[in-house]
Design a protein around this motif. Sequence first.
Motif, PDB file in Angstrom:
ATOM      1  N   HIS A 196     -23.221  -2.966  -8.357  1.00 45.22           N
ATOM      2  CA  HIS A 196     -22.250  -4.012  -8.674  1.00 45.22           C
ATOM      3  C   HIS A 196     -21.758  -3.946 -10.121  1.00 45.22           C
ATOM      4  N   LYS A 197     -22.075  -2.849 -10.798  1.00 38.14           N
ATOM      5  CA  LYS A 197     -21.579  -2.634 -12.158  1.00 38.14           C
ATOM      6  C   LYS A 197     -20.718  -1.375 -12.244  1.00 38.14           C
ATOM      7  N   GLN A 198     -20.444  -0.784 -11.108  1.00 37.17           N
ATOM      8  CA  GLN A 198     -19.676   0.466 -11.092  1.00 37.17           C
ATOM      9  C   GLN A 198     -18.170   0.225 -11.169  1.00 37.17           C
ATOM     10  N   GLN A 199     -17.731  -0.982 -10.844  1.00 32.71           N
ATOM     11  CA  GLN A 199     -16.309  -1.246 -10.659  1.00 32.71           C
ATOM     12  C   GLN A 199     -15.706  -1.982 -11.864  1.00 32.71           C
ATOM     13  N   SER A 200     -14.438  -1.719 -12.086  1.00 36.13           N
ATOM     14  CA  SER A 200     -13.675  -2.407 -13.121  1.00 36.13           C
ATOM     15  C   SER A 200     -12.344  -2.849 -12.528  1.00 36.13           C
ATOM     16  N   MET A 201     -11.658  -3.740 -13.250  1.00 35.87           N
ATOM     17  CA  MET A 201     -10.300  -4.132 -12.876  1.00 35.87           C
ATOM     18  C   MET A 201      -9.358  -3.810 -14.022  1.00 35.87           C
ATOM     19  N   ILE A 202      -8.169  -3.366 -13.654  1.00 40.96           N
ATOM     20  CA  ILE A 202      -7.211  -2.920 -14.656  1.00 40.96           C
ATOM     21  C   ILE A 202      -5.807  -3.341 -14.246  1.00 40.96           C
ATOM     22  N   LEU A 203      -4.958  -3.590 -15.233  1.00 41.69           N
ATOM     23  CA  LEU A 203      -3.577  -3.987 -15.007  1.00 41.69           C
ATOM     24  C   LEU A 203      -2.695  -2.750 -14.951  1.00 41.69           C
ATOM     25  N   VAL A 204      -1.995  -2.593 -13.840  1.00 36.79           N
ATOM     26  CA  VAL A 204      -1.138  -1.421 -13.640  1.00 36.79           C
ATOM     27  C   VAL A 204       0.296  -1.885 -13.386  1.00 36.79           C
ATOM     28  N   PRO A 205       1.217  -1.608 -14.308  1.00 39.02           N
ATOM     29  CA  PRO A 205       2.630  -1.905 -14.037  1.00 39.02           C
ATOM     30  C   PRO A 205       3.122  -1.080 -12.853  1.00 39.02           C
ATOM     31  N   LEU A 206       3.851  -1.693 -11.950  1.00 41.63           N
ATOM     32  CA  LEU A 206       4.277  -0.962 -10.751  1.00 41.63           C
ATOM     33  C   LEU A 206       5.356   0.074 -11.032  1.00 41.63           C
ATOM     34  N   ASP A 207       5.933   0.026 -12.238  1.00 46.18           N
ATOM     35  CA  ASP A 207       6.908   1.076 -12.573  1.00 46.18           C
ATOM     36  C   ASP A 207       6.261   2.225 -13.344  1.00 46.18           C
ATOM     37  N   ALA A 208       4.926   2.239 -13.445  1.00 48.99           N
ATOM     38  CA  ALA A 208       4.239   3.328 -14.145  1.00 48.99           C
ATOM     39  C   ALA A 208       4.356   4.617 -13.334  1.00 48.99           C
ATOM     40  N   PRO A 209       4.526   5.764 -13.996  1.00 54.42           N
ATOM     41  CA  PRO A 209       4.578   7.041 -13.272  1.00 54.42           C
ATOM     42  C   PRO A 209       3.312   7.252 -12.441  1.00 54.42           C
ATOM     43  N   GLY A 210       3.509   7.652 -11.199  1.00 48.49           N
ATOM     44  CA  GLY A 210       2.383   7.899 -10.313  1.00 48.49           C
ATOM     45  C   GLY A 210       2.109   6.776  -9.329  1.00 48.49           C
ATOM     46  N   VAL A 211       2.763   5.624  -9.494  1.00 42.27           N
ATOM     47  CA  VAL A 211       2.623   4.522  -8.532  1.00 42.27           C
ATOM     48  C   VAL A 211       3.673   4.704  -7.444  1.00 42.27           C
ATOM     49  N   ARG A 212       3.221   4.749  -6.203  1.00 38.29           N
ATOM     50  CA  ARG A 212       4.169   4.936  -5.105  1.00 38.29           C
ATOM     51  C   ARG A 212       3.873   3.933  -3.984  1.00 38.29           C
ATOM     52  N   ILE A 213       4.849   3.104  -3.677  1.00 39.59           N
ATOM     53  CA  ILE A 213       4.744   2.205  -2.522  1.00 39.59           C
ATOM     54  C   ILE A 213       5.006   3.051  -1.280  1.00 39.59           C
ATOM     55  N   GLU A 214       3.969   3.276  -0.500  1.00 39.49           N
ATOM     56  CA  GLU A 214       4.083   4.190   0.636  1.00 39.49           C
ATOM     57  C   GLU A 214       4.734   3.520   1.852  1.00 39.49           C
ATOM     58  N   ARG A 215       4.369   2.269   2.100  1.00 41.55           N
ATOM     59  CA  ARG A 215       4.948   1.577   3.259  1.00 41.55           C
ATOM     60  C   ARG A 215       4.585   0.101   3.193  1.00 41.55           C
ATOM     61  N   GLY A 216       5.316  -0.669   3.992  1.00 37.55           N
ATOM     62  CA  GLY A 216       4.968  -2.062   4.192  1.00 37.55           C
ATOM     63  C   GLY A 216       4.208  -2.208   5.494  1.00 37.55           C
ATOM     64  N   LEU A 217       3.182  -3.037   5.494  1.00 35.07           N
ATOM     65  CA  LEU A 217       2.369  -3.262   6.679  1.00 35.07           C
ATOM     66  C   LEU A 217       2.820  -4.555   7.363  1.00 35.07           C
ATOM     67  N   SER A 218       2.697  -4.599   8.675  1.00 35.03           N
ATOM     68  CA  SER A 218       3.075  -5.800   9.409  1.00 35.03           C
ATOM     69  C   SER A 218       1.835  -6.502   9.938  1.00 35.03           C
ATOM     70  N   VAL A 219       1.956  -7.812  10.151  1.00 31.10           N
ATOM     71  CA  VAL A 219       0.889  -8.640  10.704  1.00 31.10           C
ATOM     72  C   VAL A 219       1.361  -9.159  12.049  1.00 31.10           C
ATOM     73  N   PHE A 220       0.808  -8.626  13.131  1.00 22.88           N
ATOM     74  CA  PHE A 220       1.276  -8.974  14.472  1.00 22.88           C
ATOM     75  C   PHE A 220       2.790  -8.813  14.578  1.00 22.88           C
ATOM     76  N   GLY A 221       3.336  -7.794  13.923  1.00 22.90           N
ATOM     77  CA  GLY A 221       4.769  -7.529  13.971  1.00 22.90           C
ATOM     78  C   GLY A 221       5.585  -8.201  12.893  1.00 22.90           C
ATOM     79  N   TYR A 222       5.014  -9.107  12.110  1.00 21.30           N
ATOM     80  CA  TYR A 222       5.723  -9.784  11.026  1.00 21.30           C
ATOM     81  C   TYR A 222       5.552  -8.993   9.737  1.00 21.30           C
ATOM     82  N   ASP A 223       6.685  -8.680   9.081  1.00 23.42           N
ATOM     83  CA  ASP A 223       6.584  -7.924   7.830  1.00 23.42           C
ATOM     84  C   ASP A 223       6.450  -8.833   6.604  1.00 23.42           C
ATOM     85  N   HIS A 224       6.631 -10.139   6.811  1.00 19.44           N
ATOM     86  CA  HIS A 224       6.498 -11.126   5.740  1.00 19.44           C
ATOM     87  C   HIS A 224       7.375 -10.801   4.534  1.00 19.44           C
TER      88      HIS A 224
END
Length: 413
Positions: A196-224
Motif C-alpha cells: 500500500h506504499k507502492q502507488q502515487s497520484m500525479i496530475l497529468v494535463p490531457l494535452d500533454a504529449p503521449g496522452v491519447r483518448i482511445e475511446r468512449g465507453l458506454s453504460v448499457f448503451g448510454y455514452d453519457h
Amino acid sequence: MFQFSDRAQELRERLLAFMDRHVYPAESLWKEQHRALASPWQYPAIMDELKAEARAQGLWNLFLPHEAGRAYGGAGLSNLDYAPLCEIMGRSPLGPEVFNCNAPDTGNMEILALYGSEAQKETWLRPLMEGRIRSCFSMTEPDVASSDATNIRCTIVRDGDSYVVSGRKWWSSGGNSERCRLAIVMGKSDPEAPPHKQQSMILVPLDAPGVRIERGLSVFGYDHAPHGHAEILYEAVRVPLGNLLLGEGRGFEIAQGRLGPGRIHHCMRLVGLAERALEALCRRALAREAFGRPLAEQGTVRRDIARSRCEIEQARLLTLKAAALMDSLGNKAARGEIAMIKVVAPAMACRVIDRAIQVHGGAGVSEDFFLASAYAKARSLRLADGPDEVHEETITRLELKAYGGNRPPAAAG
C-alpha cells in the motif's frame, strides 16, 4: 433526529425553487440542443446558461466542507448539511453540474483542496471551482481486477526533473469531454515498497504529449455524452516533478481521502433519484387503468409503493448517519457507515427504479421517460468507487473485530 443548520435549510428552499423553475424545464431542451451539436462531446448552450444563473444566485460549489476550499469558493457546509442539497441535485441528470457539484470533479477538487500544493491549487483547483474546466480520475485499468488497487500496473517513474507516466486506464469518467483538461492518475512508483506504499497520484494535463483518448465507453448503451467515460492510453507521458500529489507512495492515502466523500455523495444523489422514480410511479399508477380499475388500486402496485417508501427512508437515514459521523468523528471513523450506505443506496435505487419501470410498462424502458437511463446510472454505481463485495468485506471485518477477529477468509484451493 438530524439537525440541519439554518443556512442549509435556507439553501434547500432556494435549491428546490431553482430546480422547479430552471432545471426540470430545461431537461428536454438540453437533449434537443445536444442532438444538434457537431460533436457529442460539446456542451449545449443551456447548460452554461443554467450554470451562470446558479452561480449568480449563490448556489455554487456547495459540496466542499474543508476550510482549505473556502479561499477558492467552497461553501464550507458540513457533510450533514450538504446531504439534503445533494439529494435534490441528484433528482435530475443535469442537476449536479448546474451547481458545479458533479462527479468526478467534486472528488478531484477535494483531493486538490486537501493534498495539493499552493501551485497545484492555483493551476487546477481554482479553474475547477470556477467551472471553467473539467477533470477525470484515472485509477481503474482494463487488464487487472481494479477492485484491488494494489494490482495497478500503470507506472510513475522519476526521470531527472520529470515523472514519466505509462499505462492504460479506463472508466476515466469525464475524460471524453471537450472541457476536460486534467487527469488525476494513480500509478505504481515503487514496486519494492510495501503493497500500500507502492502507488502515487500525479496530475497529468490531457494535452500533454503521449496522452491519447482511445475511446468512449458506454453504460448499457448510454455514452453519457458530453461527459462520457474514457479509455485513456498514457504513453511515456512526461510531467514535471511538481505535479506529484503529496509525495511518492502516498496514493492509497489520497484515495481514501477522496473516496469516502465521493462514495457518500453518490448515495445522496441516488436517494434523490429514487425519490423522483417513486413520484413517477405514483403518478403513473393514479393516471392509468387496467382491468377496469386504476393501477393504484392493484395489490402488487400498492405493495411496490409501500416497499419503495420504506427503502428510500432507510437509505436516507443511513446516509445522514454516515454524514453526521464523518463530521463528528472523521472519515476514517465513519468508514463502516460509508461502506454500508455504498452497498445499500445503489441497490435500493435499482429496486425502486425497476418498480417504476414496471408500472410504466413499455414506456418505462423507452427514452420517453428518464427511468431507463436512471436505472443504468444506479446499476453502474454498484461498481463505481468499489464494488459491493469490497464494501461488504469492510463491513464484515469491522463487525467481527468487535468479537476479537478480523482476518479475511483464506483463499480457496
